[in-house]
Design an enzyme around this catalytic site. Structure first.
Site, PDB file in Angstrom:
ATOM      1  N   ASN A 141     -23.080  26.892  49.565  1.00 16.26           N
ATOM      2  CA  ASN A 141     -23.925  27.316  50.671  1.00 16.26           C
ATOM      3  C   ASN A 141     -25.308  26.704  50.505  1.00 16.26           C
ATOM      4  O   ASN A 141     -25.549  25.925  49.574  1.00 16.26           O
ATOM      5  CB  ASN A 141     -23.990  28.847  50.742  1.00 16.26           C
TER       6      ASN A 141
ATOM      7  N   CYS B  15     -29.567  38.473  43.380  1.00 23.18           N
ATOM      8  CA  CYS B  15     -30.166  37.662  44.448  1.00 23.18           C
ATOM      9  C   CYS B  15     -29.332  36.424  44.757  1.00 23.18           C
ATOM     10  O   CYS B  15     -29.581  35.745  45.751  1.00 23.18           O
ATOM     11  CB  CYS B  15     -31.585  37.262  44.040  1.00 23.18           C
ATOM     12  N   ALA B  16     -28.346  36.119  43.927  1.00 27.59           N
ATOM     13  CA  ALA B  16     -27.551  34.910  44.132  1.00 27.59           C
ATOM     14  C   ALA B  16     -26.751  34.974  45.426  1.00 27.59           C
ATOM     15  O   ALA B  16     -26.307  36.046  45.847  1.00 27.59           O
ATOM     16  CB  ALA B  16     -26.607  34.704  42.948  1.00 27.59           C
TER      17      ALA B  16
ATOM     18  N   ASP C 222     -18.014  33.664  48.727  1.00 26.05           N
ATOM     19  CA  ASP C 222     -17.045  34.759  48.797  1.00 26.05           C
ATOM     20  C   ASP C 222     -15.621  34.344  48.426  1.00 26.05           C
ATOM     21  O   ASP C 222     -14.853  35.157  47.916  1.00 26.05           O
ATOM     22  CB  ASP C 222     -17.033  35.356  50.205  1.00 26.05           C
TER      23      ASP C 222
ATOM     24  N   ILE D 165     -22.076  42.155  42.438  1.00 17.24           N
ATOM     25  CA  ILE D 165     -23.036  43.253  42.538  1.00 17.24           C
ATOM     26  C   ILE D 165     -22.334  44.606  42.606  1.00 17.24           C
ATOM     27  O   ILE D 165     -22.766  45.590  41.998  1.00 17.24           O
ATOM     28  CB  ILE D 165     -23.986  43.048  43.738  1.00 17.24           C
TER      29      ILE D 165
ATOM     30  N   PHE E   6     -29.044  41.945  47.462  1.00 15.71           N
ATOM     31  CA  PHE E   6     -29.652  41.200  48.568  1.00 15.71           C
ATOM     32  C   PHE E   6     -28.642  41.062  49.683  1.00 15.71           C
ATOM     33  O   PHE E   6     -27.432  40.940  49.432  1.00 15.71           O
ATOM     34  CB  PHE E   6     -30.111  39.820  48.104  1.00 15.71           C
TER      35      PHE E   6
END
Length: 421
Positions: free
Chosen positions: A223, A287-288, A292, A323, A338
């Site tokens: 991404n 924050c990464a 997916d 997370i 995030f």
């Protein structure tokens, strides 16, 4: 790179500008340095003057710009030695491949290279060049030699280049260079009170950047995440006194001062490192921008086009939810996630906060050009669990360094509140 023998206060910066198209960014960098309270003097190579006029830099710094080693008026007083002694820090931005080669060879064939040899000040450079030039073995060899000689290299960044190429080689944005300079030594900024050490004694783990999921030996899924926000968070937490461990995907950013960095490539690698460190931290910030899905099985050899076939079918499988896995641990730290969204920001953030069992979430809209992926500015909506209620605060667009400090401080405040209830 040699370790400094002790902290040194940086108030006087000698800004060197060499002959690259990125020289236009040096005007903004000079302005930011002056706004931060630094004294700035500029030295330009002959070629740099083809890209930006010395008068522009003189207007921005309030100081005469030096361009020649053989300036009779300046050299009457050994001007290059005086400049070398004056500077607390020498910053070259942009640093071209040619200048890097000359400095690595110890040459002193113009004013800028001469004063670099004559100065014992701290030395930093921001490389800027075509991606092929940056990747050339000679340039990489020169970069290693310069690091061994005590130079700190900031960047280069990855992205579109003036020549039309895409890849590593473009100069870091002025705001990112400023962030890096200030993170090198928290006491470097003049006339700025020492920041409270609010995170003293705490351990913070942060994930940053994208992940890459291989399809074959030359292709991958990824991404547009630059990693800038995660690195800004790491710098902010370290400045506030925390022990910071930064798990980074593939990015071209310098490691913030005082931060332990662990590099990974794929989501599964990031998941494994995050799980290993999560039990040893007080605050975990995810924050990464984790990809997916990954290929069910990456091809052993490069996937070839098949004559007559108009499409390619790939079978993808889910990557681990890093997370959510941290939040589900019985020994969980305080967990901040995030949410990068392009619409319905608050609704999706609230859902993610609840569904993944997070303590706090930082939601930002990445659909715009001013605050999206790769930008040096960002805005955020912060949501956190407050008993049965959800607290929230909006943080307006601002440099990522400032936003990161606000986010870390809010997380520390919520962590303290959770510990006292």
């Amino acid at each position: 790179m040699p370790t400094p023998t002790g902290p040194r206060i940086t108030r006087r910066i000698l800004l060197g500008i060499s002959a690259g198209i990125a020289a236009y960014k040096s005007a903004q960098l000079a302005r930011l340095l002056r706004q931060a309270g630094f004294e700035v003097r500029v030295v330009m190579t002959e070629g740099a003057q083809a890209f930006i006029a010395p008068l522009t830099l003189q207007a921005l710094t309030g100081e005469a710009v030096r361009t020649s080693l053989l300036d009779p008026e300046a050299e009457a007083g050994m001007g290059h030695i005086e400049l070398a002694r004056w500077a607390d820090l020498v910053l070259i931005a942009p640093a071209t491949a040619d200048l890097m080669a000359r400095l690595a060879a110890g040459m002193a064939d113009d004013l800028l290279t001469t004063l670099c040899l004559a100065s014992d000040a701290e030395k930093v450079m921001a490389p800027a060049m075509n991606q092929a030039m940056w990747g050339h073995p000679a340039t990489q060899r020169n970069a290693r030699r310069l690091a061994e000689d005590g130079w700190r290299l900031l960047g280069p960044d990855n992205g579109d280049q003036a020549c039309g190429d895409v890849g590593p080689g473009r100069m870091l944005e002025p705001e990112a260079i400023m962030d890096a300079l200030l993170s090198m030594a928290p006491d470097a900024a003049p006339a700025t009170p020492t920041a409270p050490r609010e995170a003293e004694g705490l351990t913070v783990v942060i994930t940053a950047g994208p992940t890459r999921e291989p399809l074959d030996p030359v292709r991958y899924l990824s991404n547009h995440s630059s990693g800038k926000m995660g690195f800004a968070l790491a710098a902010a937490a370290a400045a506030l006194g925390a022990r910071v461990r930064l798990i980074s995907g593939p990015v071209t950013l310098p490691t913030p001062e005082g931060v332990e960095r662990l590099d990974v490539e794929t989501a599964r690698e990031m998941h494994e490192v995050a799980q290993r460190l999560a039990g040893e931290c007080d605050l975990f910030i995810g924050c990464a921008a984790v990809v997916d899905y990954r290929a069910e099985a990456a091809a052993e050899h490069k996937i070839k086009k098949v004559e007559g076939e108009e499409g390619l079918i790939l079978r993808l499988v889910k990557n681990p939810d890093i997370i959510a896995a941290i939040a589900a641990r019985p020994d969980r730290p305080y967990v901040v996630g995030f949410a990068a969204e392009t619409r319905d920001l608050e609704a999706y953030a609230r859902d993610k906060l609840t569904r993944k069992g997070l303590d706090m979430i930082v939601a930002n809209d990445v659909s715009g050009t001013e605050t999206g992926f790769g930008s040096d500015r960002n805005a955020a909506l912060l949501l956190w669990r407050d008993g049965d209620e959800v607290g929230q605060v909006d943080l307006p667009p601002q440099p990522k360094s400032e936003l990161a400090l606000a986010v870390v401080r809010q997380a520390l405040a919520r962590l303290d509140a959770a510990d006292t209830t």
